[in-house]
Design a protein around this motif. Structure first.
Motif, PDB file in Angstrom:
ATOM      1  N   LEU A  99       2.484   1.469  -7.416  1.00  0.00           N
ATOM      2  CA  LEU A  99       2.801   0.827  -8.335  1.00  0.00           C
ATOM      3  C   LEU A  99       1.753   0.760  -9.525  1.00  0.00           C
ATOM      4  O   LEU A  99       2.193   0.208 -10.507  1.00  0.00           O
ATOM      5  CB  LEU A  99       2.882  -0.895  -7.985  1.00  0.00           C
ATOM      6  CG  LEU A  99       4.072  -1.325  -7.522  1.00  0.00           C
ATOM      7  CD1 LEU A  99       5.285  -1.702  -8.461  1.00  0.00           C
ATOM      8  CD2 LEU A  99       4.877  -0.409  -6.489  1.00  0.00           C
ATOM      9  N   ASP A 100       0.596   1.493  -9.397  1.00  0.00           N
ATOM     10  CA  ASP A 100      -0.243   1.653 -10.601  1.00  0.00           C
ATOM     11  C   ASP A 100       0.401   2.555 -11.604  1.00  0.00           C
ATOM     12  O   ASP A 100      -0.304   2.919 -12.500  1.00  0.00           O
ATOM     13  CB  ASP A 100      -1.707   1.928  -9.878  1.00  0.00           C
ATOM     14  CG  ASP A 100      -1.670   3.137  -9.206  1.00  0.00           C
ATOM     15  OD1 ASP A 100      -0.758   3.319  -8.175  1.00  0.00           O
ATOM     16  OD2 ASP A 100      -1.961   4.107  -9.508  1.00  0.00           O
ATOM     17  N   ARG A 101       1.405   3.565 -10.964  1.00  0.00           N
ATOM     18  CA  ARG A 101       2.065   4.343 -11.934  1.00  0.00           C
ATOM     19  C   ARG A 101       3.259   3.663 -12.410  1.00  0.00           C
ATOM     20  O   ARG A 101       3.815   2.809 -12.128  1.00  0.00           O
ATOM     21  CB  ARG A 101       2.347   5.492 -11.165  1.00  0.00           C
ATOM     22  CG  ARG A 101       0.881   6.344 -10.891  1.00  0.00           C
ATOM     23  CD  ARG A 101       1.123   7.541  -9.966  1.00  0.00           C
ATOM     24  NE  ARG A 101       2.104   8.470 -10.663  1.00  0.00           N
ATOM     25  CZ  ARG A 101       2.509   9.474 -10.335  1.00  0.00           C
ATOM     26  NH1 ARG A 101       2.366   9.967  -9.134  1.00  0.00           N
ATOM     27  NH2 ARG A 101       3.479  10.178 -11.084  1.00  0.00           N
ATOM     28  N   GLU A 102       3.803   4.411 -13.718  1.00  0.00           N
ATOM     29  CA  GLU A 102       4.991   3.913 -14.221  1.00  0.00           C
ATOM     30  C   GLU A 102       6.058   4.596 -13.283  1.00  0.00           C
ATOM     31  O   GLU A 102       6.244   5.767 -13.186  1.00  0.00           O
ATOM     32  CB  GLU A 102       5.013   4.559 -15.661  1.00  0.00           C
ATOM     33  CG  GLU A 102       4.252   4.012 -16.795  1.00  0.00           C
ATOM     34  CD  GLU A 102       4.371   2.502 -17.309  1.00  0.00           C
ATOM     35  OE1 GLU A 102       5.561   1.935 -16.925  1.00  0.00           O
ATOM     36  OE2 GLU A 102       3.278   2.031 -17.480  1.00  0.00           O
ATOM     37  N   GLY A 103       6.662   3.564 -12.454  1.00  0.00           N
ATOM     38  CA  GLY A 103       7.739   4.044 -11.484  1.00  0.00           C
ATOM     39  C   GLY A 103       9.113   3.547 -12.008  1.00  0.00           C
ATOM     40  O   GLY A 103       9.167   3.217 -13.180  1.00  0.00           O
ATOM     41  N   ARG A 104       9.849   3.585 -11.102  1.00  0.00           N
ATOM     42  CA  ARG A 104      11.348   2.990 -11.340  1.00  0.00           C
ATOM     43  C   ARG A 104      11.204   1.567 -11.043  1.00  0.00           C
ATOM     44  O   ARG A 104      10.293   0.833 -10.675  1.00  0.00           O
ATOM     45  CB  ARG A 104      12.349   3.734 -10.240  1.00  0.00           C
ATOM     46  CG  ARG A 104      12.590   5.207 -10.341  1.00  0.00           C
ATOM     47  CD  ARG A 104      13.268   5.803  -9.609  1.00  0.00           C
ATOM     48  NE  ARG A 104      14.467   5.019  -8.860  1.00  0.00           N
ATOM     49  CZ  ARG A 104      15.299   5.412  -8.103  1.00  0.00           C
ATOM     50  NH1 ARG A 104      14.898   6.951  -7.406  1.00  0.00           N
ATOM     51  NH2 ARG A 104      16.701   5.057  -7.764  1.00  0.00           N
TER      52      ARG A 104
END
Ligand SMILES: Nc1nc2c(ncn2[C@@H]2O[C@H](COP(=O)(O)OP(=O)(O)OP(=O)(O)O)[C@@H](O)[C@H]2O)c(=O)[nH]1
Length: 527
Positions: free
Chosen positions: A143-148
């Motif tokens: 979740l620390d990354r830009e996900g869907r």
């Protein structure tokens, strides 16, 4: 009925992690072990794994066999729970063992990469869980990354895997804007703080989504959370323990494994809700773990360190009763009493001799090839556990013998290696070339290497156009007719069972369509 060993059984949790490579399985394993105090610092599991994967050369891998044995089962404690985490080999070492391990657990943890959503390997592994209605808990990672979008991810899980999602926590933002999660049931807001110990900042309990304290804490992001949760009411399902245990619904957590964020929430819910060892089916009846007599089955065979000795370790799942070192048990397939003098229990860090063990535990039994996958041991009763099948291979190679004098040794080697369960061997009804089938490609190298070093047979592979296999059964006359017409594609496996090999999925579908009286099986129970 009296419940034997109740205390020990009810605190055991035996599970595996299913995920697509790179979703974060190793990272999560490591963090779970940290919470369990089984390792002291992050990096230990990874270091062992790196040693194992340092090269795809089988010679090197063989040196590492000891390592792969130890990391096959990791036992650790958390709170008052005894947890057995079974490894499901991924990447290169993906094999039938990966599938079969799932038949030895009571529940699974599914890890999904928030950037990628549901991926192919997860889908395949989940199908195996479905065969047994295994309860599934889900962790959406990174979740620390830009996900869907989280709602989009739930939709992906529901539609691709055909299982209801019951979100337990909900993320506030993601990537650079990831603030933490809101627990939908305990109403706790937990802040993500990568700088803090275990990636977790303050946890604040609020009165609910309308609590003005949330506005203060989250500022403009509070609306996003409120809107999402409102949408959830229509799109998701409230958590129901029964539906989870039946494998119909999966509780979902969000987090960032690398930052240890969300792991403790997950682990706490896991130990509280995941099932303790469950009753298991045999050919004649279901056996409760609380029954007094000791029983269990083998789900994996691994060749031991020293190839010269053909020493093997059988991974044995205890299903009922209590194991005591030195005990006499009945090996049902052979109809023989044996003494288990020397068994191993797999701790997260190393292997130790085991003096006693309970249902849910996995022990390693040393033997010289007498134990096969699917074998049942009891204290006398004639039982045979079911649901530990062979799985249809997905890759095939024809074996060409380089020294024609060695055909007996080749047969022996191929059949014995197939008994370990990571490859299968097929002898054609017409012609003489053996075919090896596997679920993962690395197994082909393993077979060649072991044929040469353990059986002194030199052989080579040739490509063959098959992509899938099915075991076939049917009424005698129909089967004879089928054998005559399809002889070119029919084989006998190592145990003599008839199998149909197809060059494409289309071809298989077509044959099945044309031969409706014949049954085609994607798995086969051990005899
Ligand atoms: N940004 C981010 N990266 C992560 C997170 N968790 C794991 N990773 C990274 O994702 C990569 C894969 O993680 P692993 O834990 O090795 O994944 P795996 O599923 O075990 O992969 P295989 O062993 O290859 O099957 C590594 O580079 C990790 O550092 C996370 O929460 N956030």
């Amino acid at each position: 009925m009296k419940k034997h060993n109740e205390k020990e059984i009810s605190r055991r949790r035996t599970f595996a992690i299913i995920s697509h490579p790179d979703a974060g399985k190793t990272t999560i394993t490591e963090k779970l072990l940290l919470f369990g105090g089984a390792i002291q610092q992050a990096g230990e599991v990874r270091a062992r794994k790196a040693a194992r994967h340092a090269t795809s050369d089988w010679m090197e891998m063989e040196k590492q066999r000891g390592i792969s044995v130890t990391s096959s089962v990791m036992k650790f404690t958390y709170r008052d729970f005894e947890i057995n985490l079974l490894d499901t080999p991924g990447h290169n070492d993906f094999s039938e063992d990966t599938y079969r391990t799932l038949t030895a657990v009571d529940s699974v943890l599914m890890v999904i990469d928030s950037v990628k959503g549901v991926e192919s390997q997860t889908k395949k592994l989940l199908e195996v869980c479905r065969l047994r209605h295994t309860p599934i808990m889900t962790f959406i990672n990174k979740l620390d990354r830009e996900g869907r979008e989280p709602l989009d991810l739930l939709d992906d899980i529901e539609s691709t895997l055909n299982i209801q999602c019951a979100p337990m926590t909900w993320p506030v933002g993601m990537g650079k804007r990831f603030r933490g999660t809101y627990h939908l049931y305990s109403k706790e807001l937990t802040f993500f703080d990568p700088e803090a110990d275990k990636g977790t900042g303050q946890t604040i309990t609020v009165k609910g989504l309308e609590d003005p304290l949330l506005d203060e804490l989250l500022g403009s992001q509070v609306e996003e959370l409120r809107n999402d949760v409102e949408l959830l009411e229509g799109a998701a399902h409230p958590f129901e323990q029964e539906a989870y245990l039946a494998g119909l619904q999966t509780p979902v957590f969000f987090g960032s494994a690398i930052n240890t964020f969300g792991i403790q929430q997950l682990l706490d819910t896991f130990v509280e809700h995941a099932p303790a060892p469950l009753p298991r089916e045999t050919e004649s009846r279901a056996v409760s773990p609380y029954e007094e007599p000791f029983t269990g089955f083998t789900f994996k065979i691994q060749a031991n360190m020293d190839p010269a000795h053909r020493d093997r370790i059988a991974f044995f799942r205890i299903c009922s009763g209590k194991f005591i070192r030195g005990m006499k048990v009945r090996h049902i397939r052979l109809g023989r009493e044996v003494q288990i003098a020397n068994a191993t229990i797999f701790m997260a860090q190393d292997r130790t001799n085991v003096d006693e063990a309970y249902p849910g535990d996995i022990i390693g039994i040393h033997n010289h090839g007498t134990i096969k996958i699917g074998d049942t041991f009891t204290q006398g009763e004639e039982l045979k556990y079911t649901g530990i099948p062979n799985f249809a291979p997905e890759h095939f190679r024809k074996v060409r013998l380089l020294d024609p004098m060695k055909s007996k040794a080749l047969e022996k080697g191929l059949v014995q290696l197939a008994e370990e369960g990571t490859t299968q061997v097929f002898r054609p009804l017409m012609g003489s070339d053996w075919i090896v089938g596997a679920v993962g490609l690395l197994q082909f190298d393993v077979v060649m290497h072991r044929l040469e070093h353990e059986y002194k047979v030199k052989a080579a592979y040739e490509p063959v156009s098959y992509v899938t296999a099915r075991w076939v059964t049917g009424e005698k006359k129909k089967l004879e007719e089928f054998e005559k017409k399809e002889a070119m594609h029919l084989y006998r496996d190592g145990e003599g069972n008839l199998a149909y090999l197809a060059a494409s999925q289309w071809r298989l579908d077509n044959t099945m369509e044309n031969w409706r009286e014949i049954q085609f099986h994607a798995t086969r129970e051990h005899s």
